[in-house]
Scaffold this active site. Structure first.
Site, PDB file in Angstrom:
ATOM      1  N   HIS A 195       0.827  -1.208   0.000  1.00 45.97           N
ATOM      2  CA  HIS A 195       0.000   0.000   0.000  1.00 45.97           C
ATOM      3  C   HIS A 195       0.865   1.263   0.000  1.00 45.97           C
ATOM      4  CE1 HIS A 195      -3.360  -2.742   0.568  1.00 45.97           C
ATOM      5  NE2 HIS A 195      -2.584  -3.358   1.462  1.00 45.97           N
TER       6      HIS A 195
ATOM      7  N   HIS B  20       2.666  -7.095   4.352  1.00 45.46           N
ATOM      8  CA  HIS B  20       1.316  -6.576   4.594  1.00 45.46           C
ATOM      9  C   HIS B  20       0.884  -6.818   6.035  1.00 45.46           C
ATOM     10  CE1 HIS B  20       0.103  -5.796   0.334  1.00 45.46           C
ATOM     11  NE2 HIS B  20       1.160  -6.587   0.139  1.00 45.46           N
TER      12      HIS B  20
ATOM     13  N   GLU C 167      -2.238   0.405   7.751  1.00 42.66           N
ATOM     14  CA  GLU C 167      -1.375  -0.658   7.246  1.00 42.66           C
ATOM     15  C   GLU C 167      -0.152  -0.095   6.520  1.00 42.66           C
ATOM     16  OE1 GLU C 167      -1.586  -4.648   4.378  1.00 42.66           O
ATOM     17  OE2 GLU C 167      -3.347  -3.346   4.576  1.00 42.66           O
TER      18      GLU C 167
ATOM     19  N   GLU D 280       1.519 -11.615   5.848  1.00 44.17           N
ATOM     20  CA  GLU D 280       0.430 -10.898   6.523  1.00 44.17           C
ATOM     21  C   GLU D 280       0.721 -10.919   8.027  1.00 44.17           C
ATOM     22  OE1 GLU D 280      -1.970  -9.170   5.320  1.00 44.17           O
ATOM     23  OE2 GLU D 280      -2.547  -9.939   3.342  1.00 44.17           O
TER      24      GLU D 280
END
Length: 252
Positions: free
Chosen positions: A11, A80, A25, A144
């Site tokens: 992101h 992430h 995030e 993640e």
């Protein structure tokens, strides 16, 4: 021959990613990625490390993949933070990934789980069709790191000391997966006693028709030069002109 690693902080910029408990995030992924970059650069030899972004910017998904290909990476790691009310850590490779990629995933996954708090679940090594896994050439892994909307996970992610552990664990896993050799103690320090600590800095290399014509440490100066080159080329009535810009990261 040096191994090449591209670290991809998920992101950024206009895309905050998942949010929860006062966290974004995009901020967490950048911090974890920088810690991973620093640890790899400082502690291992025979490796070149790049990041798809070093600031709060948004490279497109296709742009991230093009960048990985331009560096001829041996390993691409996209970092992430999860959302959806779960708990713990999980990692992904592309569905049907080669055995060598799955082996690297296991090594990196296990190294990261070592630093996860006791309350975090090991959600397993998984496969998916994520864009950055599908459109990169190297062994590609996506992690993640906890759930931003689960309070217990978010409380841990608010601690910079824990983000550092996650970054270092990514680096150690990557190094082990690629068989990197540790630097000697003196090399690993990165500086002599009394010497000022080096900082990570961005440089911009400009090419015209395959020839380097500029090298700047400020993005704005690079843009000015490109504008001037294009303006002069128009005045000179040059029919063919190919301008390329390449970003470098260096410790200075």
């Amino acid at each position: 021959m040096s191994k090449v690693v591209v670290i991809d902080p998920g992101h950024g910029g206009k895309d905050p990613g998942a949010t929860g408990h006062g966290l974004k995030e995009k901020d967490l992924t950048l911090k974890i990625s920088k810690y991973a970059y620093d640890y790899l650069e400082s502690n291992y030899e025979g490796v070149k490390v790049y990041m798809t972004r070093t600031k709060d910017t948004y490279p497109s998904l296709s742009g991230r993949c093009r960048y990985e290909k331009s560096k001829n990476a041996d390993l691409f790691c996209s970092i992430h933070v999860n959302a959806g009310g779960g708990n713990g850590f999980e990692s992904y490779v592309l569905r049907g990934a080669y055995t060598s990629t799955r082996r690297k995933q296991k090594i990196i996954h296990d190294e990261i789980m070592k630093v996860c708090p006791s309350g975090w679940r090991d959600r397993g090594r998984k496969q998916a069709g994520f864009y950055v896994l599908k459109h990169t050439r190297s062994s590609a892994i996506l992690t993640e790191n906890g759930f931003i909307d689960t309070k217990s996970n978010a409380d841990d992610l608010k601690k910079d000391s824990f983000l550092k552990k996650l970054g270092y664990a990514h680096a150690k896993g990557i190094a082990k997966a690629l068989g990197l050799k540790r630097k000697t103690k003196e090399e690993g320090k990165g500086k002599n006693k009394g010497e000022e600590k080096k900082k990570l800095k961005e440089f911009w290399r400009i090419h015209k028709n395959g020839k380097q014509i500029g090298y700047y440490d400020i993005d704005e100066n690079a843009r000015k030069m490109i504008h001037e080159v294009l303006e002069k080329s128009m005045i000179a009535n040059e029919k063919e002109i190919d301008i390329k810009v390449e970003r470098d990261l260096k410790y200075v």
